[in-house]
Structure formats: C-alpha cells, structure tokens
Design a protein around this motif. Sequence first.
Motif, PDB file in Angstrom:
ATOM      1  N   GLU A  88      18.815 -10.621-106.612  1.00 29.17           N
ATOM      2  CA  GLU A  88      18.916 -11.574-105.238  1.00 29.17           C
ATOM      3  C   GLU A  88      18.533 -11.055-104.115  1.00 29.17           C
ATOM      4  OE1 GLU A  88      23.118 -12.567-105.635  1.00 29.17           O
ATOM      5  OE2 GLU A  88      22.992 -13.812-107.330  1.00 29.17           O
ATOM      6  N   ALA A 143      16.672 -21.376-116.377  1.00 32.83           N
ATOM      7  CA  ALA A 143      16.277 -19.723-116.074  1.00 32.83           C
ATOM      8  C   ALA A 143      14.763 -19.589-116.521  1.00 32.83           C
ATOM      9  CB  ALA A 143      17.150 -18.816-116.635  1.00 32.83           C
ATOM     10  N   HIS A 145      11.153 -17.389-110.989  1.00 40.88           N
ATOM     11  CA  HIS A 145      11.913 -17.497-109.764  1.00 40.88           C
ATOM     12  C   HIS A 145      13.653 -17.206-109.939  1.00 40.88           C
ATOM     13  CE1 HIS A 145       8.826 -19.014-107.417  1.00 40.88           C
ATOM     14  NE2 HIS A 145       8.740 -19.951-108.402  1.00 40.88           N
ATOM     15  N   SER A 146      13.764 -17.432-111.475  1.00 48.84           N
ATOM     16  CA  SER A 146      15.128 -17.493-111.649  1.00 48.84           C
ATOM     17  C   SER A 146      15.622 -16.708-112.923  1.00 48.84           C
ATOM     18  CB  SER A 146      16.006 -19.072-111.647  1.00 48.84           C
ATOM     19  OG  SER A 146      15.111 -19.478-112.832  1.00 48.84           O
ATOM     20  N   TYR A 206      15.174 -13.425-105.999  1.00 47.63           N
ATOM     21  CA  TYR A 206      15.414 -14.106-107.290  1.00 47.63           C
ATOM     22  C   TYR A 206      16.969 -15.101-107.140  1.00 47.63           C
ATOM     23  CZ  TYR A 206      11.365 -12.028-108.851  1.00 47.63           C
ATOM     24  OH  TYR A 206       9.937 -11.394-108.631  1.00 47.63           O
ATOM     25  N   VAL A 207      16.864 -16.298-108.107  1.00 48.80           N
ATOM     26  CA  VAL A 207      18.344 -16.800-108.270  1.00 48.80           C
ATOM     27  C   VAL A 207      18.624 -16.435-109.556  1.00 48.80           C
ATOM     28  CG1 VAL A 207      19.299 -19.016-108.619  1.00 48.80           C
ATOM     29  CG2 VAL A 207      17.305 -18.946-107.185  1.00 48.80           C
ATOM     30  N   THR A 208      20.003 -15.976-109.590  1.00 49.33           N
ATOM     31  CA  THR A 208      20.500 -15.393-110.718  1.00 49.33           C
ATOM     32  C   THR A 208      21.786 -16.043-111.075  1.00 49.33           C
ATOM     33  OG1 THR A 208      22.053 -13.599-109.497  1.00 49.33           O
ATOM     34  CG2 THR A 208      19.527 -12.886-110.231  1.00 49.33           C
TER      35      THR A 208
END
Length: 198
Positions: free
Chosen positions: A29, A51, A2-3, A33-35
């Motif tokens: 994003e 992460a 997810h990240s 996804y979280v970045t």
Amino acid sequence: MHSLLLIQNGRTENDTEARSEHNPGRILEACGYVTWTATGEEQASHFIRDADATLLCMPVTEIELWRQKLLKHKTAPVLWWCTSATADLSVTACGDNVIVDGILSPYMHEQEIHWILHFSSRQCFERQQWHKEKEQLLARIEERKWIDMAKGILSKAKNISESEAYDLLRKQAMNERKRMVDVATSIVKVYQLLQDQT
C-alpha cells in the motif's frame, strides 16, 4: 498492475510482525497498490476477480496447492512473499515443482517491487501462451495419429498407397463436410469394431 490479493492461508504471522514495517499489505500500500487479504479459499475466490495478482504469504510447500485453487477462478500472476517465517524449510523443499511468477520480500525497495510485479505479469502471460501452444500441438499430434491409422486401414483394405489413402480421406471429408480427423476417427472405430466381432 494495481491491486494484489494477499493470501495468508488461515495463518497470520505474529501481531508484532503484522503491525510492523514487514507486513506485506502495508509495504504494498505504501508503494501505491490496493491490497485485499484472504485467509481461506472462499475469501480468496471473492477477491480474486478484482485482483491483478496474488501474493502467497505461506511456506513454499503450500504454494502449488494454492496456485491450483486460484487458477480455477482466474489466470493471474502468483507471487511468493519470502520471509524468515515462510522460508524456514530445508533446501530439499526447493526441489519441489513450485511455480511462481515472482518473489517479493519485505527488504525490497519500491522500485524493485514495481519491477518484480511488472516482470511477473509478463512471465504469467507468457507461460499461459506456452501452455496454449502446447495444448494445440498435442491436439495436432492426436489428430495426426487418427489420420495415420485411417490411412493404414484404407491402404490395406483397398490395396492402395498411403498417399492415395490420404487423398481418399480428404475427398471423403470434403464430401461429408467434416474435418479429416473426424472421418479418420470414424474409419478407425468402425474397423476396430469389426475386428472385435471377428
């Protein structure tokens, strides 16, 4: 997955590209996804805990150094962001021992990105498993070496066969409640010490 942690190694690509649709953070994003972005090791060590993977936005020649830095903090997939800015080296750079779990580029579609990230995660953890198995095999070989040396010493010293020496080692280990390799190592070291003194 997810990240992702994006590492730009202290360099940011020109402002036009950073604001464009080719920016890795924007693309990931947009795919859900979280970045986080880091430009140095200190920043990276802070974000790596949360992460699921790391995306290295840098020339291929810098990947291995960064991969080693990241492995000190966490085992997670390492991917490379391949663009004209990061892939501008000669073909000889491809011969370097560069290990990445996947490659992403700004021209991939959302489904391609999802699949690359999925397979990179599997690749990373399979490689980790292979590494553990290799370490275990090397440890067993090392143990076998000590046991074989001790068998040879006992066989010669007591004038017995190697199978009898092995049985003697096993019995000694059981009596002392130690592993066979520990008893074997002690025998070899004492023998070497005695040899050095004579």
